[in-house]
Design a protein around this motif. Structure first.
Motif, PDB file in Angstrom:
ATOM      1  N   GLU A   1       0.844  -1.184   0.000  1.00  0.00           N
ATOM      2  CA  GLU A   1       0.000   0.000   0.000  1.00  0.00           C
ATOM      3  C   GLU A   1       0.884   1.240   0.000  1.00  0.00           C
ATOM      4  O   GLU A   1       1.900   1.290   0.694  1.00  0.00           O
ATOM      5  CB  GLU A   1      -0.882  -0.012   1.250  1.00  0.00           C
ATOM      6  CG  GLU A   1      -1.860   1.113   1.346  1.00  0.00           C
ATOM      7  CD  GLU A   1      -2.803   0.934   2.526  1.00  0.00           C
ATOM      8  OE1 GLU A   1      -3.961   1.323   2.376  1.00  0.00           O
ATOM      9  OE2 GLU A   1      -2.385   0.411   3.576  1.00  0.00           O
ATOM     10  N   LYS A   2       0.491   2.249  -0.789  1.00  0.00           N
ATOM     11  CA  LYS A   2       1.260   3.487  -0.844  1.00  0.00           C
ATOM     12  C   LYS A   2       0.949   4.322   0.395  1.00  0.00           C
ATOM     13  O   LYS A   2      -0.216   4.554   0.715  1.00  0.00           O
ATOM     14  CB  LYS A   2       0.942   4.281  -2.102  1.00  0.00           C
ATOM     15  CG  LYS A   2       1.899   5.456  -2.314  1.00  0.00           C
ATOM     16  CD  LYS A   2       1.580   6.211  -3.576  1.00  0.00           C
ATOM     17  CE  LYS A   2       2.211   5.506  -4.742  1.00  0.00           C
ATOM     18  NZ  LYS A   2       2.156   6.309  -5.981  1.00  0.00           N
ATOM     19  N   GLN A   3       2.007   4.737   1.084  1.00  0.00           N
ATOM     20  CA  GLN A   3       1.857   5.580   2.267  1.00  0.00           C
ATOM     21  C   GLN A   3       2.858   6.714   2.205  1.00  0.00           C
ATOM     22  O   GLN A   3       3.940   6.571   1.631  1.00  0.00           O
ATOM     23  CB  GLN A   3       2.086   4.778   3.549  1.00  0.00           C
ATOM     24  CG  GLN A   3       1.033   3.734   3.806  1.00  0.00           C
ATOM     25  CD  GLN A   3       1.281   2.983   5.097  1.00  0.00           C
ATOM     26  OE1 GLN A   3       2.262   3.201   5.786  1.00  0.00           O
ATOM     27  NE2 GLN A   3       0.376   2.075   5.423  1.00  0.00           N
ATOM     28  N   THR A   4       2.498   7.823   2.808  1.00  0.00           N
ATOM     29  CA  THR A   4       3.417   8.951   2.909  1.00  0.00           C
ATOM     30  C   THR A   4       4.221   8.784   4.184  1.00  0.00           C
ATOM     31  O   THR A   4       3.655   8.620   5.267  1.00  0.00           O
ATOM     32  CB  THR A   4       2.650  10.285   2.936  1.00  0.00           C
ATOM     33  OG1 THR A   4       1.878  10.375   1.736  1.00  0.00           O
ATOM     34  CG2 THR A   4       3.606  11.462   3.005  1.00  0.00           C
ATOM     35  N   VAL A   5       5.539   8.764   4.040  1.00  0.00           N
ATOM     36  CA  VAL A   5       6.430   8.612   5.195  1.00  0.00           C
ATOM     37  C   VAL A   5       7.364   9.809   5.255  1.00  0.00           C
ATOM     38  O   VAL A   5       7.591  10.496   4.265  1.00  0.00           O
ATOM     39  CB  VAL A   5       7.243   7.300   5.111  1.00  0.00           C
ATOM     40  CG1 VAL A   5       6.331   6.091   5.180  1.00  0.00           C
ATOM     41  CG2 VAL A   5       8.076   7.244   3.854  1.00  0.00           C
ATOM     42  N   VAL A   6       7.887  10.046   6.436  1.00  0.00           N
ATOM     43  CA  VAL A   6       8.835  11.141   6.633  1.00  0.00           C
ATOM     44  C   VAL A   6      10.226  10.522   6.771  1.00  0.00           C
ATOM     45  O   VAL A   6      10.453   9.650   7.605  1.00  0.00           O
ATOM     46  CB  VAL A   6       8.475  11.968   7.895  1.00  0.00           C
ATOM     47  CG1 VAL A   6       9.486  13.076   8.119  1.00  0.00           C
ATOM     48  CG2 VAL A   6       7.079  12.539   7.754  1.00  0.00           C
TER      49      VAL A   6
ATOM     50  N   SER B   1       8.654  14.596   3.429  1.00  0.00           N
ATOM     51  CA  SER B   1       7.597  13.619   3.152  1.00  0.00           C
ATOM     52  C   SER B   1       7.811  13.023   1.768  1.00  0.00           C
ATOM     53  O   SER B   1       8.149  13.730   0.830  1.00  0.00           O
ATOM     54  CB  SER B   1       6.224  14.282   3.204  1.00  0.00           C
ATOM     55  OG  SER B   1       5.960  14.756   4.489  1.00  0.00           O
ATOM     56  N   GLN B   2       7.586  11.730   1.673  1.00  0.00           N
ATOM     57  CA  GLN B   2       7.678  11.062   0.381  1.00  0.00           C
ATOM     58  C   GLN B   2       6.752   9.853   0.382  1.00  0.00           C
ATOM     59  O   GLN B   2       6.475   9.278   1.428  1.00  0.00           O
ATOM     60  CB  GLN B   2       9.116  10.650   0.060  1.00  0.00           C
ATOM     61  CG  GLN B   2       9.744   9.722   1.080  1.00  0.00           C
ATOM     62  CD  GLN B   2      11.231   9.523   0.830  1.00  0.00           C
ATOM     63  OE1 GLN B   2      11.915  10.432   0.388  1.00  0.00           O
ATOM     64  NE2 GLN B   2      11.720   8.340   1.119  1.00  0.00           N
ATOM     65  N   ASP B   3       6.258   9.499  -0.799  1.00  0.00           N
ATOM     66  CA  ASP B   3       5.400   8.322  -0.937  1.00  0.00           C
ATOM     67  C   ASP B   3       6.261   7.089  -1.102  1.00  0.00           C
ATOM     68  O   ASP B   3       7.235   7.089  -1.862  1.00  0.00           O
ATOM     69  CB  ASP B   3       4.472   8.475  -2.138  1.00  0.00           C
ATOM     70  CG  ASP B   3       3.386   9.507  -1.902  1.00  0.00           C
ATOM     71  OD1 ASP B   3       3.091   9.795  -0.734  1.00  0.00           O
ATOM     72  OD2 ASP B   3       2.828  10.014  -2.889  1.00  0.00           O
ATOM     73  N   GLU B   4       5.890   6.025  -0.395  1.00  0.00           N
ATOM     74  CA  GLU B   4       6.589   4.740  -0.484  1.00  0.00           C
ATOM     75  C   GLU B   4       5.566   3.625  -0.489  1.00  0.00           C
ATOM     76  O   GLU B   4       4.495   3.759   0.097  1.00  0.00           O
ATOM     77  CB  GLU B   4       7.497   4.527   0.736  1.00  0.00           C
ATOM     78  CG  GLU B   4       8.801   5.239   0.701  1.00  0.00           C
ATOM     79  CD  GLU B   4       9.700   4.839   1.878  1.00  0.00           C
ATOM     80  OE1 GLU B   4       9.429   3.809   2.538  1.00  0.00           O
ATOM     81  OE2 GLU B   4      10.656   5.559   2.122  1.00  0.00           O
TER      82      GLU B   4
ATOM     83  N   ALA C   1      -8.423  -1.495  -3.643  1.00  0.00           N
ATOM     84  CA  ALA C   1      -8.038  -1.471  -5.058  1.00  0.00           C
ATOM     85  C   ALA C   1      -6.831  -0.578  -5.294  1.00  0.00           C
ATOM     86  O   ALA C   1      -6.165  -0.690  -6.320  1.00  0.00           O
ATOM     87  CB  ALA C   1      -9.208  -1.019  -5.919  1.00  0.00           C
ATOM     88  N   SER C   2      -6.517   0.294  -4.349  1.00  0.00           N
ATOM     89  CA  SER C   2      -5.361   1.183  -4.498  1.00  0.00           C
ATOM     90  C   SER C   2      -4.039   0.495  -4.155  1.00  0.00           C
ATOM     91  O   SER C   2      -2.971   1.066  -4.361  1.00  0.00           O
ATOM     92  CB  SER C   2      -5.530   2.422  -3.613  1.00  0.00           C
ATOM     93  OG  SER C   2      -5.654   2.040  -2.249  1.00  0.00           O
ATOM     94  N   MET C   3      -4.105  -0.721  -3.639  1.00  0.00           N
ATOM     95  CA  MET C   3      -2.884  -1.472  -3.328  1.00  0.00           C
ATOM     96  C   MET C   3      -2.271  -1.995  -4.625  1.00  0.00           C
ATOM     97  O   MET C   3      -2.879  -1.918  -5.690  1.00  0.00           O
ATOM     98  CB  MET C   3      -3.209  -2.657  -2.411  1.00  0.00           C
ATOM     99  CG  MET C   3      -3.640  -2.268  -1.039  1.00  0.00           C
ATOM    100  SD  MET C   3      -4.051  -3.758  -0.085  1.00  0.00           S
ATOM    101  CE  MET C   3      -4.175  -3.068   1.545  1.00  0.00           C
TER     102      MET C   3
END
Length: 111
Positions: free
Chosen positions: A16-21, A27-30, A73-75
């Motif tokens: 799953e896409k998550q925003t991490v610091v 902040s970046q999406d991973e 469905a976003s995974m």
């Protein structure tokens, strides 16, 4: 209809896409690991592929897994070096909670 365990012979990873610091405070999406599950990966038949093309769909295969309450469905689904992007989630017709079929777009290499 019951889903036979032997049909689920591929080990896949749900991400799953998550925003991490990061350590710099940026902040970046991973893509983050959600679960490893057993799945059936089936390419579309020639007839199904032609029908998908006629509907301008990028669906190239279907993946079946046991139903999970956290599935979205976003995974994305990773199998080996291949990444699949879901086009939706279709619950089983009987209970809606035994298994799901996930039409996926053509896989791309993770590496």
């Amino acid at each position: 209809m019951s889903l036979a365990a032997g049909k689920l012979r591929h080990r896949v990873t749900l991400e799953e896409k998550q925003t991490v610091v990061n350590s710099f405070g940026e902040s970046q999406d991973e893509w983050v690991h959600v679960a490893n599950v057993w799945a059936a990966i089936e390419p579309l038949s020639a007839r199904e592929y032609v029908q998908a093309e006629a509907m301008q769909s990028n669906v190239a295969a279907r993946i079946t897994i046991r139903w999970r309450p956290d599935l979205k469905a976003s995974m994305r689904i990773v199998h080996g070096d291949t990444i699949y992007n879901p086009a939706g989630i279709l619950a089983d017709l009987d209970s809606g909670r035994e298994y799901v079929t996930i039409p996926v777009s053509s896989g791309v290499s993770a590496g």
